[in-house]
Design a protein around this motif. Structure first.
Motif, PDB file in Angstrom:
ATOM      1  N   GLU A 100      59.873 -44.631  43.236  1.00 32.54           N
ATOM      2  CA  GLU A 100      58.461 -44.896  42.939  1.00 32.54           C
ATOM      3  C   GLU A 100      57.728 -45.443  44.155  1.00 32.54           C
ATOM      4  O   GLU A 100      56.569 -45.114  44.387  1.00 32.54           O
ATOM      5  N   LEU A 101      58.388 -46.271  44.925  1.00 32.83           N
ATOM      6  CA  LEU A 101      57.772 -46.899  46.088  1.00 32.83           C
ATOM      7  C   LEU A 101      57.518 -45.901  47.214  1.00 32.83           C
ATOM      8  O   LEU A 101      56.519 -45.994  47.932  1.00 32.83           O
ATOM      9  N   ALA A 102      58.405 -44.932  47.358  1.00 32.94           N
ATOM     10  CA  ALA A 102      58.374 -44.024  48.510  1.00 32.94           C
ATOM     11  C   ALA A 102      57.257 -42.995  48.429  1.00 32.94           C
ATOM     12  O   ALA A 102      56.907 -42.514  47.349  1.00 32.94           O
ATOM     13  N   ASP A 103      56.755 -42.618  49.603  1.00 35.22           N
ATOM     14  CA  ASP A 103      55.803 -41.515  49.704  1.00 35.22           C
ATOM     15  C   ASP A 103      56.539 -40.179  49.702  1.00 35.22           C
ATOM     16  O   ASP A 103      55.994 -39.174  49.279  1.00 35.22           O
ATOM     17  N   GLU A 104      57.754 -40.185  50.203  1.00 31.05           N
ATOM     18  CA  GLU A 104      58.620 -39.005  50.171  1.00 31.05           C
ATOM     19  C   GLU A 104      60.060 -39.481  50.038  1.00 31.05           C
ATOM     20  O   GLU A 104      60.386 -40.602  50.426  1.00 31.05           O
ATOM     21  N   ILE A 105      60.907 -38.613  49.483  1.00 32.67           N
ATOM     22  CA  ILE A 105      62.307 -38.976  49.252  1.00 32.67           C
ATOM     23  C   ILE A 105      63.198 -37.926  49.896  1.00 32.67           C
ATOM     24  O   ILE A 105      63.006 -36.731  49.684  1.00 32.67           O
TER      25      ILE A 105
END
Length: 163
Positions: A124-129
Motif C-alpha cells: 500500500e505504501l509503495a508507488d511501485e512493487i
C-alpha cells in the motif's frame, strides 16, 4: 482496512519520496537470485527509496547491496521496534537515509499474520512493487494479484522451463 503504524525510527521525510517496494519469496530459484542482485545494483543509480521487510534471505542480500550503494531505505518490521541497530543500519540511520517502521509494535516475534500485514502495508505504501521471485505456493501470489497494476516480477517460475 489500512494498517495502523504506531512506531517510526529515523527519517520520516523518506515517506514523501517515490517508493519502490521489493518483495521476494523465501524459496527462490538460482537464476532468480542473479536477477535480484542485478536489480539491487541498478536501483542504486535511481532516485527514490526502496521499501521492504528485508526478511527473506534474498531480501536481506538485497538490503546489503542497497546499503553499500547508499540507497535511502524504509525497513518495515512486523515486531516491536529495534532497541539496538546493526552497525550497517546505524550508519544509514546516522546519514539520514533510513526509516524503520513497525507495523506490530507490541509483538516480540513476527507471526505469519503480522508478516502478511507488514507485506500488505509495504504494498500500500509503495508507488511501485518489484517482486524478485514468487514461488508457486507463496503467499506473495495473492499480494501480487491485489496490486498487479503497480507490480512487476523480475523472474517467474515459468522462466526456468522456457530457458
Amino acid at each position: 482496512m489500512p494498517i495502523k503504524v504506531e512506531e517510526y525510527l529515523g527519517n520520516r521525510e523518506l515517506l514523501e519520496a517515490h517508493k519502490t517496494a521489493f518483495l521476494c519469496s523465501r524459496r527462490v530459484s538460482s537464476p532468480a537470485v542473479m536477477r535480484c542482485y542485478d536489480w539491487a545494483t541498478e536501483v542504486c543509480r535511481r532516485d527514490g527509496v526502496v521499501v521492504s521487510g528485508f526478511q527473506s534471505r534474498i531480501e536481506r542480500d538485497v538490503l546489503h547491496f542497497l546499503l553499500q550503494g547508499q540507497k535511502p531505505l524504509i525497513v518495515v518490521i512486523a515486531r516491536r521496534m529495534y532497541t539496538v541497530l546493526a552497525s550497517e543500519l546505524q550508519s544509514a540511520m546516522d546519514a539520514g537515509r533510513l526509516l524503520i517502521v513497525s507495523t506490530a509494535p507490541k509483538a516480540t516475534r513476527a507471526s505469519q499474520t503480522a508478516a502478511d500485514e507488514r507485506n500488505r502495508y509495504i504494498a500500500e505504501l509503495a508507488d511501485e512493487i518489484v517482486f524478485g521471485y514468487i514461488a508457486p505456493d507463496s503467499r506473495l501470489n495473492e499480494l501480487y494479484r491485489q496490486y498487479a497494476s503497480k507490480s512487476g516480477i523480475l523472474f517467474k517460475s515459468q522462466d526456468i522451463s522456457s530457458g
